[in-house]
Enzyme design. Structure first.
Site, PDB file in Angstrom:
ATOM      1  N   GLU A   1       0.829  -1.209   0.000  1.00  0.00           N
ATOM      2  CA  GLU A   1       0.000   0.000   0.000  1.00  0.00           C
ATOM      3  C   GLU A   1       0.864   1.261   0.000  1.00  0.00           C
ATOM      4  O   GLU A   1       0.476   2.303  -0.515  1.00  0.00           O
ATOM      5  CB  GLU A   1      -0.935  -0.017   1.225  1.00  0.00           C
ATOM      6  CG  GLU A   1      -2.254   0.685   0.970  1.00  0.00           C
ATOM      7  CD  GLU A   1      -3.306   0.372   2.023  1.00  0.00           C
ATOM      8  OE1 GLU A   1      -4.220  -0.406   1.726  1.00  0.00           O
ATOM      9  OE2 GLU A   1      -3.219   0.909   3.136  1.00  0.00           O
TER      10      GLU A   1
ATOM     11  N   LYS B   1     -13.650   1.918  -2.444  1.00  0.00           N
ATOM     12  CA  LYS B   1     -14.450   2.256  -1.256  1.00  0.00           C
ATOM     13  C   LYS B   1     -15.699   3.023  -1.666  1.00  0.00           C
ATOM     14  O   LYS B   1     -16.814   2.752  -1.194  1.00  0.00           O
ATOM     15  CB  LYS B   1     -13.631   3.134  -0.297  1.00  0.00           C
ATOM     16  CG  LYS B   1     -12.652   2.385   0.581  1.00  0.00           C
ATOM     17  CD  LYS B   1     -12.105   3.316   1.663  1.00  0.00           C
ATOM     18  CE  LYS B   1     -11.092   2.638   2.569  1.00  0.00           C
ATOM     19  NZ  LYS B   1     -10.532   3.498   3.600  1.00  0.00           N
TER      20      LYS B   1
ATOM     21  N   HIS C   1       7.061 -26.940   0.195  1.00  0.00           N
ATOM     22  CA  HIS C   1       6.318 -27.985  -0.515  1.00  0.00           C
ATOM     23  C   HIS C   1       5.206 -27.387  -1.365  1.00  0.00           C
ATOM     24  O   HIS C   1       4.270 -28.077  -1.757  1.00  0.00           O
ATOM     25  CB  HIS C   1       5.763 -28.992   0.498  1.00  0.00           C
ATOM     26  CG  HIS C   1       6.857 -29.584   1.327  1.00  0.00           C
ATOM     27  ND1 HIS C   1       7.533 -30.732   0.971  1.00  0.00           N
ATOM     28  CD2 HIS C   1       7.451 -29.132   2.467  1.00  0.00           C
ATOM     29  CE1 HIS C   1       8.467 -30.983   1.880  1.00  0.00           C
ATOM     30  NE2 HIS C   1       8.443 -30.027   2.788  1.00  0.00           N
TER      31      HIS C   1
END
Ligand code: PA5
Length: 466
Positions: free
Chosen positions: A293, A435, A322
């Site tokens: 950010e 937003k 893995h």
């Protein structure tokens, strides 16, 4: 205290991974004057009050205030529920995972309440917790954390919890069950605090969510759960002394950023953080937000379109050996791996006898810590053999003191990296549109036009639905 975390960078140099994939000592040396200039600039910004996160390690009075709150609440609550998202949640989670045992919530003799951090609006996740808490509301404290006080996710959680408390505990005083952590002066949550008479903690002005873990935002839940916040801040303060140094080769934050920046220039734009410690795994989520950010920006400080930003990736050793290491070693050589390694885990588990199973005899009587650290060295060795650059942050142990150092190290490294990229590290304009769109889609007044636009742009086209 002398237990310093250290940055080891030899395995990122040309000497080890070759000229094409390593950073040269010469390139680092050439950056020295620029780093020195940035160090002065950051010091100046701090002096002018523009980097208030830098002073969080020194908030003695505030620390006393939190300890007072903690003792006021101690023993009263069995559950502490943090409602928040992004920078208002990730630090809480990271501190708890790093400094309390994974079984903390299950322990009958915990140093504090059970801690739940609800950092999403997933109905199954929140709904599931609320069913469990329904019968325990008397003994539950909710801490709503939001700097702006108008983040839809946190606001929704708050309204749900408030309605539930009013319905289930009609006689109770809301202020006994909800506290708020928000901006001391402005924002929707601040207004609610005043109106409902809630106890409030502060997100300090000028400190963005992702830089706020060492403020009330992270400290309160940590202190409530028995974490030593004084030592945490001491660790950060001691790291502050190291990251003020204007000599690149002595300043771990500047050096980390310089190496990452040189790799970014070479096209290695993926930055993996891989701890060999379960306790450190959520600090990687915290770092991921901080790095992404802060550094992913469209424009530089001159207003030019640059679209920069390294992509932070989280992996966990040995689990992700893995899952990811095949790619890291044989896929495109476009990553820098930062391992987190712990010298002493504070406890150990001995591996049982293999009996007559000869193939497993090598494990018998050995410790899990040796196995985990050997896996780290083995993976690093294998990566370096394939010219994959690796850094390591070495923890002598995991304690509040070393975690405080780590947090501050990476916050300041982010500031250096932002300066090297020439961007504004502290804003997040790209998060805004999403937003606003959520406001529109949820029918907020004043967003009708945006809603029409969104509906047009996102209508499902059945021709593409397979
Ligand atoms: O780092 C940031 O600024 C963000 O991640 C915020 O913490 C997040 O969006 C939540 O914002 P607020 O605390 O205003 O609810």
């Amino acid at each position: 205290m002398t237990k310093q975390i250290k940055l080891y960078y030899k395995n990122a140099t040309c000497e080890v991974v070759g000229d094409e994939h390593g950073v040269s000592m010469e390139a680092l040396s050439q950056l020295r004057p620029r780093i020195s200039e940035i160090t002065s600039r950051l010091a100046h910004q701090r002096f002018e009050g523009k980097l208030p996160y830098r002073d969080l390690p020194y908030q003695e009075e505030n620390c006393d205030k939190i300890m007072d709150f903690t003792s006021r609440f101690a023993g009263r609550y069995d559950n502490l529920v943090v409602l928040g998202i992004g920078g208002s949640a990730l630090g809480n989670i990271a501190l708890q995972t790093a400094l309390n045992n994974p079984t903390y919530n299950l322990q009958p003799t915990r140093p504090g309440p059970r801690l739940f951090v609800m950092d999403n609006v997933d109905p199954v996740q929140l709904g599931g917790l609320l069913v469990i808490l329904e019968g325990e509301l008397e003994n539950t404290l909710f801490n709503v954390i939001s700097k702006s006080g108008q983040t839809a996710e946190t606001a929704a959680q708050f309204l749900i919890v408030r309605a539930m408390l009013k319905a289930r505990l009609p006689q109770a005083n809301l202020a006994d069950h909800i506290i708020a952590t928000t901006d001391p002066q402005s924002g929707t949550l601040r207004q609610i605090v005043e109106r409902e008479g809630l106890t409030a903690l502060e997100v300090p002005p000028g400190v963005g969510g992702r830089f706020s873990v060492l403020s009330d935002v992270g400290l309160f839940s940590a202190a409530m759960c028995g974490i030593n916040i004084v030592e945490l801040l001491e660790g950060a303060a001691d790291m502050d002394q190291r990251v003020k140094d204007d000599e690149l080769m002595r300043n771990p934050a500047a050096l980390y950023a310089a190496i990452q920046w040189l790799f970014y220039q070479k096209g290695k734009n993926l930055s993996v953080m891989m701890p060999y410690s379960y306790q450190l795994k959520d600090l990687c989520d915290w770092y991921r937000q901080l790095w992404a950010e802060s550094l992913g920006k469209a424009q530089n400080l001159k207003g030019e379109q640059v679209n920069v930003g390294p992509t932070p990736i989280k992996a966990l050793g040995a689990t992700d050996q893995h899952s990811q290491v095949q790619l890291y070693r044989e896929g495109p050589n476009d990553k820098v791996i930062t391992f987190l390694e712990v010298e002493s885990f504070g406890r150990d588990v001995t591996i049982g006898a293999a009996g007559d199973v000869e193939e497993l005899a090598y494990l018998s009587g050995q410790t899990m810590s040796k196995l985990l650290n050997s896996e780290k060295v083995g993976t690093e060795y294998a990566l370096v053999q394939s010219q994959r650059p690796c850094l390591t942050v070495r923890f002598p142990e995991i304690s509040a003191y070393t975690v405080g150092q780590f947090i501050y190290l990476f916050e300041v490294a982010t500031s250096y990296m932002g300066e090297l990229l020439g961007i504004n590290t502290y804003d997040q304009p790209a998060v805004e549109l999403g937003k606003q769109a959520t406001f529109a889609l949820m029918g907020r007044e004043g967003y009708q036009e945006m809603l029409r636009e969104i509906q047009g742009a996102t209508r499902i086209d059945d021709d593409f639905l397979v």
